[in-house]
Design an enzyme around this catalytic site. Structure first.
Site, PDB file in Angstrom:
ATOM      1  N   HIS A 218      87.582   9.911  61.369  1.00 19.49           N
ATOM      2  CA  HIS A 218      88.697  10.663  61.714  1.00 19.49           C
ATOM      3  C   HIS A 218      88.448  11.671  62.456  1.00 19.49           C
ATOM      4  CE1 HIS A 218      88.415   8.797  57.556  1.00 19.49           C
ATOM      5  NE2 HIS A 218      89.912   8.823  57.669  1.00 19.49           N
TER       6      HIS A 218
ATOM      7  N   SER B 208      94.897   6.970  56.784  1.00 18.92           N
ATOM      8  CA  SER B 208      94.688   8.315  56.657  1.00 18.92           C
ATOM      9  C   SER B 208      94.403   9.122  57.912  1.00 18.92           C
ATOM     10  CB  SER B 208      93.206   8.448  56.114  1.00 18.92           C
ATOM     11  OG  SER B 208      92.032   7.623  56.638  1.00 18.92           O
TER      12      SER B 208
ATOM     13  N   ASP C  18      83.147  12.593  60.938  1.00 16.98           N
ATOM     14  CA  ASP C  18      82.509  11.260  60.342  1.00 16.98           C
ATOM     15  C   ASP C  18      82.656  10.262  61.192  1.00 16.98           C
ATOM     16  OD1 ASP C  18      85.533  10.800  60.388  1.00 16.98           O
ATOM     17  OD2 ASP C  18      85.692  10.379  58.178  1.00 16.98           O
TER      18      ASP C  18
END
Length: 344
Positions: free
Chosen positions: A318, A161, A315
């Site tokens: 990321h 991601s 977070d």
């Protein structure tokens, strides 16, 4: 008064009765059509160790696991035979296309074939769908495979991601790094092969099943392994990434693989950071193997005391747009050299 009362009574008696309107009763609701149960999948392994799953119910999606867990809506879809010479337990269920109906579970345990030693999970390619409903793993796999065949990119980013949220098509989830991607790579023939929640073994499956086929890559940036930190040993993570890079080299032998160290995670140094550093030390030893160039941009994100600021990773995992800018700037000299671009 008596006369008045008598008059009122006579008026009431002579008044016409109110019309009676009969309302037709609503027809009964049609009985719901019976739901046809989905047939449970069948599991078979051939002499080469390939496990094939099938279902007698047409139009279903078979989802499977190799870790003993019960397959659910977010388990990997069965898209191709499973390499399973090392043996173990395969569980499967059939699901309707909308994932609301499922079959009874089916499972089979296979022995290891003679001479085959069970490998770590990082070396066992399989699919996943942990990012659903944010993103559909199989749909994205088909989309990026088609994009690579069509555009024949010279620069490819591969990862989880963190890579997917950098930018590039298809825009199927939030991409805080999109403006940075457009600034640095918008004019390049670049492709993003990042998938949310990917373990190394999931990325290995994707490369083995066509995502790089058709590319004309000169540089391939690989950032993978952070999701494996919670379940694998450093040596297993490094072994999986080495196998992934070997597979990339087989499919794009003219490309240089820019292997990035796993980025720092968490607000400050801790046990996870220490494990991450062990993995990166093993990654660094791959430098020079099969066109691999190792690069660790992680320190660019850290303060002198090792803390990771929230404005660089909201977070603490990321990157934000600001974090992606620092990563892009760290990568740029290497990419310009590999792509044959002049230094500004």
């Amino acid at each position: 008064m008596k006369t008045l009362l008598l008059t009122l009574c006579l008026a009431a008696l002579l008044a016409p009765a109110p019309a009676f309107t009969q309302t037709a009763a609503a027809p009964p609701a049609p009985a719901a059509a019976p739901v046809t149960p989905l047939a449970p999948p069948t599991l078979q392994r051939d002499t080469t160790g390939l496990v094939t799953l099938a279902c007698a119910t047409p139009g279903v999606i078979i989802r499977y696991t190799l870790d003993g867990s019960d397959p659910n809506q977010r388990s990997g879809p069965y898209l191709a035979p499973i390499a399973f010479a090392h043996g173990g337990l395969v569980k499967a269920r059939a699901f309707s296309q909308d994932r609301k109906q499922k079959s009874e579970p089916a499972e089979a345990r296979f022995d290891a074939q003679p001479g085959v030693v069970p490998p770590p999970t990082t070396l066992v390619p399989l699919t996943q769908d942990r990012d659903w409903p944010t993103s559909d793993w199989a749909v994205r796999h088909a989309a990026v495979s088609a994009l690579v065949r069509e555009r024949k990119p010279e620069l490819v980013f591969i990862g989880d991601s963190i890579t997917q949220m950098y930018g590039g098509e298809p825009h199927d989830r939030s991409q805080p790094g999109r403006e940075v991607w457009d600034k640095f790579h918008g004019k390049r023939k670049a492709a993003n092969l990042g998938f949310g929640y990917d373990y190394i073994e999931n990325t290995l499956w994707r490369i083995q099943h066509g995502e790089l086929d058709g590319a004309a890559a000169r540089a391939i940036v690989v950032l993978i392994g952070t999701n494996n930190l919670g379940k694998n040993k450093p040596e297993e993570i490094a072994a999986g990434t080495r196998a992934l890079c070997d597979e990339i080299h087989r499919r794009q032998p003219a490309a240089t693989i820019v292997l990035l160290g796993i980025l720092p995670r968490g607000p400050k140094p801790d046990a996870m950071r220490a494990k991450l550093a062990e993995v990166n030390a093993l990654y660094a030893k791959l430098d020079g193997r099969n066109h691999i160039t190792y690069l660790d941009p992680g320190p660019k994100l850290l303060a002198p005391d090792g803390t990771l600021a929230r404005d660089l990773a909201g977070d603490y995992l990321h990157p934000t747009g600001k974090g992606y800018t620092l990563l892009a700037e760290a990568l740029e000299p290497t990419l310009r050299k590999l792509l044959g671009e002049p230094t500004p």
